[in-house]
Design a protein around this motif. Structure first.
Motif, PDB file in Angstrom:
ATOM      1  N   GLN A  83       0.874  -1.171   0.000  1.00 51.43           N
ATOM      2  CA  GLN A  83       0.000   0.000   0.000  1.00 51.43           C
ATOM      3  C   GLN A  83       0.907   1.215   0.000  1.00 51.43           C
ATOM      4  O   GLN A  83       1.353   1.666   1.039  1.00 51.43           O
ATOM      5  N   PHE A  84       1.223   1.728  -1.186  1.00 53.43           N
ATOM      6  CA  PHE A  84       2.158   2.831  -1.318  1.00 53.43           C
ATOM      7  C   PHE A  84       1.502   4.193  -1.176  1.00 53.43           C
ATOM      8  O   PHE A  84       2.134   5.212  -1.274  1.00 53.43           O
ATOM      9  N   GLY A  85       0.230   4.243  -0.982  1.00 55.29           N
ATOM     10  CA  GLY A  85      -0.484   5.519  -0.881  1.00 55.29           C
ATOM     11  C   GLY A  85      -1.530   5.640  -1.965  1.00 55.29           C
ATOM     12  O   GLY A  85      -1.679   4.763  -2.813  1.00 55.29           O
ATOM     13  N   HIS A  86      -2.274   6.716  -1.928  1.00 55.01           N
ATOM     14  CA  HIS A  86      -3.325   7.005  -2.912  1.00 55.01           C
ATOM     15  C   HIS A  86      -4.373   5.903  -2.978  1.00 55.01           C
ATOM     16  O   HIS A  86      -5.029   5.727  -4.004  1.00 55.01           O
ATOM     17  N   ASN A  87      -4.527   5.121  -1.916  1.00 60.99           N
ATOM     18  CA  ASN A  87      -5.545   4.065  -1.828  1.00 60.99           C
ATOM     19  C   ASN A  87      -5.520   3.089  -3.000  1.00 60.99           C
ATOM     20  O   ASN A  87      -6.541   2.547  -3.384  1.00 60.99           O
ATOM     21  N   ILE A 104       9.777   5.833  -2.705  1.00 62.95           N
ATOM     22  CA  ILE A 104       8.767   6.400  -3.586  1.00 62.95           C
ATOM     23  C   ILE A 104       9.045   7.878  -3.767  1.00 62.95           C
ATOM     24  O   ILE A 104       9.138   8.635  -2.793  1.00 62.95           O
ATOM     25  N   ASP A 105       9.188   8.264  -5.030  1.00 62.42           N
ATOM     26  CA  ASP A 105       9.375   9.671  -5.368  1.00 62.42           C
ATOM     27  C   ASP A 105       8.008  10.346  -5.246  1.00 62.42           C
ATOM     28  O   ASP A 105       7.070   9.996  -5.967  1.00 62.42           O
ATOM     29  N   VAL A 106       7.895  11.305  -4.332  1.00 61.59           N
ATOM     30  CA  VAL A 106       6.603  11.939  -4.060  1.00 61.59           C
ATOM     31  C   VAL A 106       6.146  12.852  -5.194  1.00 61.59           C
ATOM     32  O   VAL A 106       4.961  13.190  -5.275  1.00 61.59           O
ATOM     33  N   GLU A 107       7.069  13.238  -6.067  1.00 65.21           N
ATOM     34  CA  GLU A 107       6.685  14.096  -7.191  1.00 65.21           C
ATOM     35  C   GLU A 107       6.224  13.283  -8.391  1.00 65.21           C
ATOM     36  O   GLU A 107       5.240  13.626  -9.040  1.00 65.21           O
ATOM     37  N   THR A 108       6.917  12.189  -8.678  1.00 65.74           N
ATOM     38  CA  THR A 108       6.590  11.396  -9.869  1.00 65.74           C
ATOM     39  C   THR A 108       5.819  10.124  -9.527  1.00 65.74           C
ATOM     40  O   THR A 108       5.323   9.456 -10.427  1.00 65.74           O
ATOM     41  N   GLU A 109       5.774   9.758  -8.233  1.00 67.32           N
ATOM     42  CA  GLU A 109       5.164   8.516  -7.739  1.00 67.32           C
ATOM     43  C   GLU A 109       5.884   7.271  -8.243  1.00 67.32           C
ATOM     44  O   GLU A 109       5.367   6.164  -8.162  1.00 67.32           O
ATOM     45  N   GLN A 110       7.101   7.441  -8.749  1.00 67.27           N
ATOM     46  CA  GLN A 110       7.907   6.310  -9.190  1.00 67.27           C
ATOM     47  C   GLN A 110       8.315   5.491  -7.972  1.00 67.27           C
ATOM     48  O   GLN A 110       8.746   6.041  -6.948  1.00 67.27           O
ATOM     49  N   VAL A 111       8.198   4.175  -8.086  1.00 63.03           N
ATOM     50  CA  VAL A 111       8.602   3.254  -7.025  1.00 63.03           C
ATOM     51  C   VAL A 111       9.948   2.656  -7.419  1.00 63.03           C
ATOM     52  O   VAL A 111      10.085   2.080  -8.499  1.00 63.03           O
ATOM     53  N   MET A 112      10.929   2.826  -6.537  1.00 64.37           N
ATOM     54  CA  MET A 112      12.258   2.263  -6.786  1.00 64.37           C
ATOM     55  C   MET A 112      12.563   1.247  -5.682  1.00 64.37           C
ATOM     56  O   MET A 112      12.243   1.479  -4.516  1.00 64.37           O
ATOM     57  N   GLU A 113      13.172   0.157  -6.064  1.00 65.01           N
ATOM     58  CA  GLU A 113      13.529  -0.886  -5.109  1.00 65.01           C
ATOM     59  C   GLU A 113      14.993  -0.763  -4.725  1.00 65.01           C
ATOM     60  O   GLU A 113      15.817  -0.343  -5.526  1.00 65.01           O
ATOM     61  N   PHE A 114      15.277  -1.126  -3.471  1.00 66.19           N
ATOM     62  CA  PHE A 114      16.668  -1.168  -3.030  1.00 66.19           C
ATOM     63  C   PHE A 114      16.819  -2.287  -2.012  1.00 66.19           C
ATOM     64  O   PHE A 114      15.846  -2.775  -1.435  1.00 66.19           O
ATOM     65  N   CYS A 115      18.057  -2.699  -1.820  1.00 66.30           N
ATOM     66  CA  CYS A 115      18.363  -3.729  -0.830  1.00 66.30           C
ATOM     67  C   CYS A 115      19.596  -3.273  -0.062  1.00 66.30           C
ATOM     68  O   CYS A 115      20.604  -2.915  -0.661  1.00 66.30           O
ATOM     69  N   ASP A 116      19.487  -3.259   1.242  1.00 68.11           N
ATOM     70  CA  ASP A 116      20.609  -2.888   2.091  1.00 68.11           C
ATOM     71  C   ASP A 116      20.796  -4.006   3.110  1.00 68.11           C
ATOM     72  O   ASP A 116      19.904  -4.264   3.921  1.00 68.11           O
ATOM     73  N   TYR A 142       9.963   7.835   1.541  1.00 71.01           N
ATOM     74  CA  TYR A 142       9.340   8.788   0.614  1.00 71.01           C
ATOM     75  C   TYR A 142      10.265   9.986   0.479  1.00 71.01           C
ATOM     76  O   TYR A 142      10.867  10.425   1.448  1.00 71.01           O
ATOM     77  N   GLY A 143      10.372  10.526  -0.713  1.00 75.85           N
ATOM     78  CA  GLY A 143      11.202  11.707  -0.929  1.00 75.85           C
ATOM     79  C   GLY A 143      11.202  12.087  -2.393  1.00 75.85           C
ATOM     80  O   GLY A 143      10.300  11.716  -3.143  1.00 75.85           O
ATOM     81  N   ARG A 144      12.224  12.814  -2.782  1.00 76.26           N
ATOM     82  CA  ARG A 144      12.336  13.234  -4.179  1.00 76.26           C
ATOM     83  C   ARG A 144      13.773  13.117  -4.619  1.00 76.26           C
ATOM     84  O   ARG A 144      14.681  13.157  -3.792  1.00 76.26           O
ATOM     85  N   LYS A 145      13.959  13.000  -5.902  1.00 79.56           N
ATOM     86  CA  LYS A 145      15.311  12.943  -6.450  1.00 79.56           C
ATOM     87  C   LYS A 145      15.964  14.300  -6.290  1.00 79.56           C
ATOM     88  O   LYS A 145      15.316  15.331  -6.415  1.00 79.56           O
ATOM     89  N   LYS A 146      17.260  14.258  -6.004  1.00 81.38           N
ATOM     90  CA  LYS A 146      18.026  15.512  -5.898  1.00 81.38           C
ATOM     91  C   LYS A 146      18.274  16.054  -7.304  1.00 81.38           C
ATOM     92  O   LYS A 146      18.481  15.303  -8.244  1.00 81.38           O
ATOM     93  N   SER A 147      18.276  17.365  -7.385  1.00 82.63           N
ATOM     94  CA  SER A 147      18.524  18.008  -8.706  1.00 82.63           C
ATOM     95  C   SER A 147      19.990  17.976  -9.053  1.00 82.63           C
ATOM     96  O   SER A 147      20.860  18.023  -8.302  1.00 82.63           O
TER      97      SER A 147
END
Length: 147
Positions: A83-87, A104-116, A142-147
């Motif tokens: 449930q990433f948001g927006h119902n 999740i990029d809050v501006e584009t709603e792109q979902v990116m996966e990572f493993c740490d 949640y956040g945004r890509k740096k310019s």
């Protein structure tokens, strides 16, 4: 690559068959078509996208059948729900897929996966401290890509 898909799909199909048999449910062609479509697709999906994809591939499956089959696949651990948001629920394959988390990029709603790997260390520490076994977890940044 095709052999790898065939072997994985056969294993997934057998897990699903066992689950249906235990619950005394019918093994319908529609259920297996949905399973095959999910396991031949990479990444996250929602029900509408899956419905449209199946329609494009000439499968005649109702939305109700999709929802019911997704519930069965969730029950037997072959699909994970997010449930990433927006119902709007997002799903992804679960069989033999590595543990990962999401940004999740809050501006584009792109979902990116990572493993740490440090997260696995934290999980083991929590299990030890609390005397529990963690079966799964969900971590979303949640956040945004740096310019």
């Amino acid at each position: 690559m095709k052999d790898s898909f065939d072997n994985s799909y056969l294993a997934v199909k057998n897990i699903f068959i066992d689950h249906l048999q235990r619950r005394k449910l019918r093994k319908t062609p529609e259920r297996f078509a949905i399973l095959k479509e999910i396991y031949s697709t990479n990444g996250h999906f929602d029900i509408d996208a899956l419905y449209n994809q199946m329609k494009d591939n000439k499968y005649l499956v109702s939305r109700a059948t999709l929802y019911n089959t997704i519930d069965l696949l969730l029950d037997c651990g072959l699909v994970i729900k997010h449930q990433f948001g927006h119902n709007c629920a997002q799903y992804e394959r679960a069989y033999k897929f590595r543990q990962h988390d999401h940004f999740i990029d809050v501006e584009t709603e792109q979902v990116m996966e990572f493993c740490d790997p440090r997260l696995l260390e934290i999980q083991r520490s929590i299990e030890e401290q609390l005397g529990v076994e963690i079966t799964h977890h969900s971590l979303i940044f949640y956040g945004r890509k740096k310019s």
